[in-house]
Design a protein around this motif. Structure first.
Motif, short mmCIF file in Angstrom:
data_model
loop_
_atom_site.label_atom_id
_atom_site.label_comp_id
_atom_site.label_asym_id
_atom_site.label_seq_id
_atom_site.Cartn_x
_atom_site.Cartn_y
_atom_site.Cartn_z
N LYS A 1 56.01 4.89 4.54
CA LYS A 1 55.65 6.27 4.87
C LYS A 1 54.42 6.26 5.77
CE LYS A 1 54.88 10.76 2.68
NZ LYS A 1 54.65 11.47 1.39
N LEU A 2 54.65 6.32 7.07
CA LEU A 2 53.55 6.27 8.04
C LEU A 2 52.79 7.59 8.12
CD1 LEU A 2 55.22 4.31 10.98
CD2 LEU A 2 53.68 3.42 9.23
N SER A 3 53.37 8.67 7.63
CA SER A 3 52.72 9.98 7.76
C SER A 3 51.40 10.05 6.99
CB SER A 3 53.66 11.08 7.27
OG SER A 3 54.02 10.87 5.92
N ASP A 4 51.19 9.13 6.03
CA ASP A 4 49.91 9.08 5.32
C ASP A 4 48.81 8.44 6.16
OD1 ASP A 4 50.92 10.29 3.08
OD2 ASP A 4 51.48 8.41 2.10
N GLY A 5 49.18 7.98 7.36
CA GLY A 5 48.23 7.30 8.23
C GLY A 5 48.46 5.80 8.22
N PHE A 6 48.15 5.14 9.33
CA PHE A 6 48.33 3.70 9.40
C PHE A 6 47.41 3.11 10.46
CE2 PHE A 6 51.06 5.16 12.78
CZ PHE A 6 51.06 4.14 13.72
N GLU A 7 47.20 1.80 10.34
CA GLU A 7 46.52 1.01 11.37
C GLU A 7 47.45 -0.13 11.74
OE1 GLU A 7 42.76 -0.39 10.05
OE2 GLU A 7 41.96 1.59 9.61
N ALA A 8 47.30 -0.66 12.95
CA ALA A 8 48.17 -1.75 13.37
C ALA A 8 47.50 -2.56 14.47
CB ALA A 8 49.51 -1.22 13.85
N ASP A 9 47.92 -3.81 14.59
CA ASP A 9 47.43 -4.68 15.66
C ASP A 9 48.47 -5.76 15.91
OD1 ASP A 9 45.84 -5.77 17.59
OD2 ASP A 9 44.12 -6.15 16.31
N ALA A 10 48.54 -6.23 17.16
CA ALA A 10 49.48 -7.28 17.50
C ALA A 10 48.85 -8.65 17.23
CB ALA A 10 49.88 -7.17 18.97
N TYR A 11 49.68 -9.62 16.86
CA TYR A 11 49.20 -10.99 16.66
C TYR A 11 50.31 -11.97 16.99
CZ TYR A 11 51.79 -11.37 12.22
OH TYR A 11 52.78 -11.42 11.26
N VAL A 12 49.95 -13.22 17.16
CA VAL A 12 50.94 -14.28 17.38
C VAL A 12 50.97 -15.17 16.14
CG1 VAL A 12 50.72 -14.29 19.89
CG2 VAL A 12 49.24 -15.77 18.54
N GLU A 13 52.13 -15.72 15.85
CA GLU A 13 52.26 -16.62 14.70
C GLU A 13 51.61 -17.96 15.01
OE1 GLU A 13 56.22 -15.13 12.36
OE2 GLU A 13 56.47 -16.66 13.91
N SER A 14 50.84 -18.49 14.06
CA SER A 14 50.18 -19.77 14.26
C SER A 14 50.02 -20.47 12.92
CB SER A 14 48.80 -19.59 14.92
OG SER A 14 47.83 -19.23 13.96
N LEU A 15 49.60 -21.73 12.98
CA LEU A 15 49.36 -22.54 11.79
C LEU A 15 47.87 -22.70 11.51
CD1 LEU A 15 51.97 -25.34 12.60
CD2 LEU A 15 52.25 -23.53 10.90
N ILE A 16 47.03 -21.98 12.25
CA ILE A 16 45.58 -22.10 12.08
C ILE A 16 45.18 -21.74 10.65
CG2 ILE A 16 43.32 -21.22 12.80
CD1 ILE A 16 44.56 -22.99 14.89
N SER A 17 44.45 -22.64 10.01
CA SER A 17 43.96 -22.37 8.66
C SER A 17 42.50 -21.93 8.72
CB SER A 17 44.07 -23.63 7.78
OG SER A 17 43.39 -23.45 6.57
N PRO A 18 42.17 -20.75 8.19
CA PRO A 18 40.77 -20.32 8.19
C PRO A 18 39.91 -21.17 7.27
CG PRO A 18 42.11 -18.82 6.88
CD PRO A 18 43.08 -19.76 7.55
N ASN A 19 40.52 -21.96 6.40
CA ASN A 19 39.75 -22.78 5.46
C ASN A 19 39.44 -24.19 5.96
OD1 ASN A 19 39.68 -20.94 3.08
ND2 ASN A 19 41.90 -21.10 3.28
N SER A 20 40.12 -24.62 7.00
CA SER A 20 39.88 -25.98 7.51
C SER A 20 39.59 -26.00 9.00
CB SER A 20 41.09 -26.87 7.21
OG SER A 20 42.26 -26.39 7.84
N TYR A 21 39.46 -24.82 9.64
CA TYR A 21 39.27 -24.80 11.07
C TYR A 21 37.98 -25.48 11.51
CZ TYR A 21 39.49 -23.24 15.89
OH TYR A 21 39.56 -23.23 17.26
N GLY A 22 36.95 -25.35 10.71
CA GLY A 22 35.66 -25.96 11.06
C GLY A 22 35.66 -27.46 11.07
N PHE A 23 36.74 -28.06 10.54
CA PHE A 23 36.81 -29.52 10.48
C PHE A 23 37.51 -30.10 11.69
CE2 PHE A 23 36.56 -28.12 6.06
CZ PHE A 23 35.45 -28.81 5.65
#
Length: 402
Positions: free
Chosen positions: A378-400
């Motif tokens: 039910k989008l009439s209650d309001g919504f937010e959206a953004d485009a993204y690409v699929e990836s395997l990037i891990s936010p927990n190991s990216y710094g390594f």
């Protein structure tokens, strides 16, 4: 009795046969993968979609090891972004979080199919109830059984989200991995921006926090160092800006006021410096009592949209980025009170808009428009959206990643 026993034994035999066949297939796949050099397997995998690679992790230990390597994930997203036919998805927040295929939007389909995502804090009833009580009161808890997830922005497969007040995460919708960012609490007003610094190969979050009426304290988070740093204090009024910044070309943008003059405030993730871009003089001609603008992106160009909750039919577009004289007004065939461009189609002819709570596909050449919906949402209650690409990037190991 005998018939039931025969059926039971038959079912058991069939299940055993299926398990044996499955085991033989896995052993055959494992053997076949061992016959190929790991370098060849790696080159094959790295050219596949991230979702497919994720499914192949259960095929063999070698596949799992390769696809879980942070260096592999980095090379994979770099190759994906260089591909002209990059596969994009749309992440949608509307009392839940969903992902849908942007390719389906170009087809003549009005009710789009979406996948429900398992995002951080989704099933945390305590956090959820606290948030809803603040916004709708005790008696309205039952109708709203999902969080409202704020989407800060997306970059290279990671999405920055806030599932409830005070909680900030870097989240990969493709793999389901997430990392919570620890931020100081007790801040009455703040606005955020998210982007990628390709100079230092780092994901960053910038935060502006109000300190008094005309001062904004700015700080930036680095995923590589997993820490926040203060940048500088800024003298801007924050009364107009309550939405997250919009990122374009590695720069995040907001609209703020300085000495009663509105300007686009831009933060560069590479240099970590701020600069101003003045609004076109005619944009301030709006005679409504509450005047406000939000930034967006249309076909790779920065744009300004009126957000004063009165009716408008125009958009300001900066045709040459950073050149204030290149602002031009575009009239559209739709009237709106609030509007935000979400993303452009692959051919650039159409733009997906959030327009007064509806999802609209608009053609800026022909001025044709089409209202879209998401099946079961039910989008009439309001919504937010953004485009993204699929990836395997891990936010927990990216710094390594070296």
């Amino acid at each position: 009795m005998y018939k039931k026993l025969i059926h039971f034994l038959g079912d058991a035999l069939t299940e055993t046969t299926k398990k044996n066949e499955r085991r033989r297939r896995e052993e055959t796949t494992e053997k076949a993968s061992l016959e190929l050099p790991p370098e060849i397997i790696r080159e094959i995998l790295i050219r596949l979609p991230a979702k497919s690679i994720g499914r192949f992790r259960c095929v063999s230990k070698l596949f799992r090891s390769l696809s879980s390597d942070p260096k592999f994930a980095k090379i994979h997203i770099d190759l994906t972004l260089r591909n002209d036919a990059v596969h994009r998805k749309l992440i949608v927040s509307s009392h839940n979080l969903y992902a849908l295929d942007l390719d389906s939007i170009g087809k003549r389909i009005r009710d789009l199919l979406a996948q429900e995502l398992n995002y951080p804090l989704k099933e945390d009833p305590i956090k959820f109830d606290e948030m809803i009580k603040c916004h709708v009161g005790e008696n309205m808890l039952k109708p709203y059984r999902r969080n409202w997830v704020e989407i800060i922005g997306s970059s290279h497969g990671l999405v920055c989200i806030s599932p409830c007040e005070g909680a900030l995460f870097l989240y990969n919708p493709t793999t389901g991995e997430s990392k919570r960012l620890i931020t100081p609490g007790g801040e009455e007003f703040q606005t955020l921006g998210f982007g990628f610094d390709d100079l230092t190969d780092d994901y960053k979050v910038v935060k502006l926090v109000a300190d008094g009426d005309n001062v904004l304290k700015s700080s930036v988070y680095s995923l590589k160092s997993d820490s926040w740093r203060w940048i500088r204090d800024l003298s801007y009024e924050h009364k107009d800006c309550f939405s997250s910044g919009v990122t374009l070309r590695g720069v995040v943008h907001w609209v703020f006021s300085n000495e009663n003059q509105r300007a686009v405030l831009a933060f560069d993730f590479k240099t970590e410096e701020f600069r101003e871009m003045l609004l076109p003089g005619e944009a301030e001609d709006c005679g409504h009592s509450y005047r406000n603008f939000v930034v967006g992106v249309i076909n790779g160009c920065l744009c300004l949209v009126n957000s004063c909750y009165e009716v408008h039919d125009d958009v300001w577009v900066m045709n040459e980025y950073g050149v204030e004289s290149s602002w031009s007004r575009i009239r559209i065939s739709l009237l709106y009170r609030s509007m935000k461009p979400l993303c452009s189609s692959e051919n650039g002819e159409e733009v997906l808009l959030e327009l007064d709570g509806d999802m609209v596909l608009y053609n800026f050449e022909s001025h044709a428009s089409r209202y879209l919906g998401i099946r079961g949402v039910k989008l009439s209650d309001g919504f937010e959206a953004d485009a993204y690409v699929e990836s395997l990037i891990s936010p927990n190991s990216y710094g390594f990643v070296n």
